[in-house]
Design an enzyme around this catalytic site. Structure first.
Site, PDB file in Angstrom:
ATOM      1  CG  HIS A 127      -0.191   0.177   2.578  1.00  0.00           C
ATOM      2  ND1 HIS A 127       0.099   1.464   3.806  1.00  0.00           N
ATOM      3  CD2 HIS A 127       0.237  -1.008   3.488  1.00  0.00           C
ATOM      4  CE1 HIS A 127       0.442   1.292   4.089  1.00  0.00           C
ATOM      5  NE2 HIS A 127       1.170  -0.237   4.105  1.00  0.00           N
ATOM      6  CG  HIS A 143      12.978  -4.126 -14.260  1.00  0.00           C
ATOM      7  ND1 HIS A 143      13.838  -4.762 -14.874  1.00  0.00           N
ATOM      8  CD2 HIS A 143      11.532  -5.060 -14.191  1.00  0.00           C
ATOM      9  CE1 HIS A 143      13.512  -6.185 -15.205  1.00  0.00           C
ATOM     10  NE2 HIS A 143      12.463  -6.180 -14.939  1.00  0.00           N
TER      11      HIS A 143
END
Length: 222
Positions: free
Chosen positions: A142, A151
């Site tokens: 979250h 990446h």
């Protein structure tokens, strides 16, 4: 609303995964552009017509197609970003792709050209920038904030409230604990456990309770 047809850029390993993403999402795929295939005069690649090298994209109006960036992202190699920037400047848009097996929480915002691979979980209130890869099985908890051209490699885990700057590479199986900030252009090695903030353009390898060391050869990162 039906998506425009897609053109895949690149024909390496990452492009194979992106091709699966496009098919999973039900895209019509016009073909693949790749300089090596074009130089070999190949007509077909994995069932797709070879359209030519990247210049073949110019035969299509920017509002008539979506592009899918099949170039992988490795530390110190900015080719993927350069291709993204080149076509974006011309007015083309890159497809935002989410595998059907991925789990995306509420109030998650995804940038243009983001690629979410199979098995990824992105939890609530997370922001992900443009041209970023969340690779196979990555986990982002979250309130995360991930920049552009990042990446997150297979199996990496980012706990809650983690911030990742532009052009970072988070290696396979790496773990970042909650609340950590990773500066732009940093590299986190495979399997690394990140316990503290990482300055821009630094790299961290292995368990890292101590400050990371500066990188000596990251001229292409910002």
């Amino acid at each position: 609303m039906t998506n425009p047809p897609a053109i895949l850029l690149g024909a390496g390993g990452h492009a194979k995964v992106v091709l699966d993403l496009l098919r999973d999402a039900g895209f019509e795929i016009l073909g693949v552009c790749d300089p090596q295939l074009a130089s070999e005069h190949s007509d077909e690649w994995l069932g797709l017509p070879v359209l030519g090298d990247d210049s073949a994209v110019d035969r299509y109006a920017p509002d008539a197609v979506l592009l899918a960036n099949g170039l992988g992202s490795l530390p110190g190699n900015s080719l993927r970003r350069r291709v993204n920037d080149k076509f974006t400047r011309k007015g083309y848009c890159f497809a935002t792709l989410i595998h059907s097996s991925a789990i995306i929480g509420s109030d998650v915002r995804l940038g243009s050209g983001t690629q979410i691979m199979a098995g990824v979980i992105v939890q609530a209130a997370t922001l992900i920038g443009d041209d970023t890869i969340l690779n196979t099985g990555a986990r982002v908890d979250h309130d995360g904030e991930i920049g552009d051209h990042v990446h997150i490699a297979p199996g990496a885990v980012l706990s809650g409230n983690v911030s990742v700057g532009n052009s970072c590479h988070i290696g396979p199986g790496a773990t970042v604990i909650q609340g950590v900030e990773i500066g732009a252009g940093a590299i986190i090695g495979a399997g690394t456990v990140v316990l503290s903030n990482v300055p821009p353009r630094h790299k961290v390898l292995g368990a890292a309770p101590n400050p990371p060391s500066a990188m000596s050869s990251m001229g292409e990162h910002e």
